[in-house]
Write a protein that holds these residues in place. Sequence first.
Motif, PDB file in Angstrom:
ATOM      1  N   ALA A 123       0.808  -1.213   0.000  1.00 42.47           N
ATOM      2  CA  ALA A 123       0.000   0.000   0.000  1.00 42.47           C
ATOM      3  C   ALA A 123       0.842   1.264   0.000  1.00 42.47           C
ATOM      4  O   ALA A 123       0.355   2.340  -0.361  1.00 42.47           O
ATOM      5  N   THR A 124       2.105   1.162   0.382  1.00 45.65           N
ATOM      6  CA  THR A 124       2.976   2.348   0.377  1.00 45.65           C
ATOM      7  C   THR A 124       3.104   2.950  -1.015  1.00 45.65           C
ATOM      8  O   THR A 124       3.449   4.130  -1.139  1.00 45.65           O
ATOM      9  N   ARG A 126       0.808   3.839  -2.906  1.00 42.58           N
ATOM     10  CA  ARG A 126      -0.245   4.826  -3.151  1.00 42.58           C
ATOM     11  C   ARG A 126      -0.597   5.638  -1.908  1.00 42.58           C
ATOM     12  O   ARG A 126      -1.617   6.308  -1.869  1.00 42.58           O
ATOM     13  N   ALA A 127       0.264   5.580  -0.890  1.00 46.17           N
ATOM     14  CA  ALA A 127       0.015   6.308   0.352  1.00 46.17           C
ATOM     15  C   ALA A 127       1.014   7.449   0.501  1.00 46.17           C
ATOM     16  O   ALA A 127       1.971   7.555  -0.270  1.00 46.17           O
ATOM     17  N   ALA A 136       7.837   3.380  -1.073  1.00 47.07           N
ATOM     18  CA  ALA A 136       6.890   3.867  -2.074  1.00 47.07           C
ATOM     19  C   ALA A 136       7.489   3.809  -3.473  1.00 47.07           C
ATOM     20  O   ALA A 136       6.813   3.452  -4.443  1.00 47.07           O
ATOM     21  N   GLU A 143       4.116  -1.729  -9.131  1.00 43.27           N
ATOM     22  CA  GLU A 143       2.749  -1.593  -9.620  1.00 43.27           C
ATOM     23  C   GLU A 143       2.693  -1.051 -11.048  1.00 43.27           C
ATOM     24  O   GLU A 143       1.801  -1.422 -11.827  1.00 43.27           O
ATOM     25  N   GLY A 164      -1.685  -3.830   2.980  1.00 46.45           N
ATOM     26  CA  GLY A 164      -1.402  -2.760   3.935  1.00 46.45           C
ATOM     27  C   GLY A 164      -0.629  -3.338   5.106  1.00 46.45           C
ATOM     28  O   GLY A 164       0.318  -4.103   4.913  1.00 46.45           O
ATOM     29  N   PRO A 220      -5.945  -3.813  -3.878  1.00 46.80           N
ATOM     30  CA  PRO A 220      -5.566  -3.464  -2.510  1.00 46.80           C
ATOM     31  C   PRO A 220      -6.123  -4.469  -1.510  1.00 46.80           C
ATOM     32  O   PRO A 220      -7.286  -4.878  -1.612  1.00 46.80           O
ATOM     33  N   ASP A 222      -5.869  -3.966   2.184  1.00 44.02           N
ATOM     34  CA  ASP A 222      -5.295  -3.104   3.197  1.00 44.02           C
ATOM     35  C   ASP A 222      -6.296  -2.638   4.249  1.00 44.02           C
ATOM     36  O   ASP A 222      -6.040  -1.674   4.982  1.00 44.02           O
ATOM     37  N   PHE A 225      -7.074   1.103   4.128  1.00 43.76           N
ATOM     38  CA  PHE A 225      -6.039   2.104   4.421  1.00 43.76           C
ATOM     39  C   PHE A 225      -5.927   3.172   3.343  1.00 43.76           C
ATOM     40  O   PHE A 225      -5.865   4.374   3.644  1.00 43.76           O
ATOM     41  N   THR A 226      -5.917   2.784   2.083  1.00 42.17           N
ATOM     42  CA  THR A 226      -5.681   3.749   1.014  1.00 42.17           C
ATOM     43  C   THR A 226      -6.937   4.539   0.632  1.00 42.17           C
ATOM     44  O   THR A 226      -6.876   5.392  -0.249  1.00 42.17           O
ATOM     45  N   VAL A 227      -8.063   4.259   1.268  1.00 40.79           N
ATOM     46  CA  VAL A 227      -9.267   5.073   0.978  1.00 40.79           C
ATOM     47  C   VAL A 227      -9.754   5.819   2.212  1.00 40.79           C
ATOM     48  O   VAL A 227     -10.695   6.603   2.128  1.00 40.79           O
TER      49      VAL A 227
END
Length: 228
Positions: A123-124, A126-127, A136, A143, A164, A220, A222, A225-227
């Motif tokens: 998830a990093t 897109r965070a 990232a 990705e 995540g 994802p 996670d 987490f990313t939303v």
Amino acid sequence: MRVVIMGGTSGIGLAAAELLAADGAEVIVTGRDAERLAAVKDRVGSAEQVDGTDESAVTGFFERVGVFDHLVLAFSPGALGLGPLADVSLADIKGAFDGKLFPYLFAVQKAQVTGSVTVVSAATARAAVPGTVTLAAVNGAVERIVPPLAVELAPVRVNAVAPGAIDTPWWSFLPEETREAQFAAAAEGLPAKRVGAPEDVAEAIRYLIGSTYVTGTILPVDGGFTVS
């Protein structure tokens, strides 16, 4: 169904190997640690010691395996490169890429895979979390190779799972009490209200392997987490 899982002796890779083996797949896992390989050998189809960063070892492995159905890439250099960018050495940044992105690319080059490739990202990618710039960069690169590979390798499908916070040995650099406190804080901020287990990501990998109309996708896993 023959499945090769590189980086399959612990964490997410091992959970995926066990899940797919329970489904009746012939699962071949690779790893670098002889003790871990010996421990998992009876839980999956077979286990072979292969350093994913060693080009000759990877080439020889895929020559021995021959044609197979699905490839799962779950390499991880651990927390290498974690921390504020100003404090991270260039050697660690290079090591983070050497330990994940480049072995992924080389494995895809050499694998005689006919069905699908599933790569583990994070998830990093897109965070916007301070201290994760190197992670990232690596996972963002992982990705970004998925869509062009999905077109280039078609009809072989190419997808990624992006976990995540997952309770795996990746976090072993933290003392247990610190890790538990960090997980509790992370869970509080997640819509799912818990950190993930390796089995959560394994289920997503199984889904992508079996979903013959899904390709070029980043999934994802996670807990929101990313939303959030």
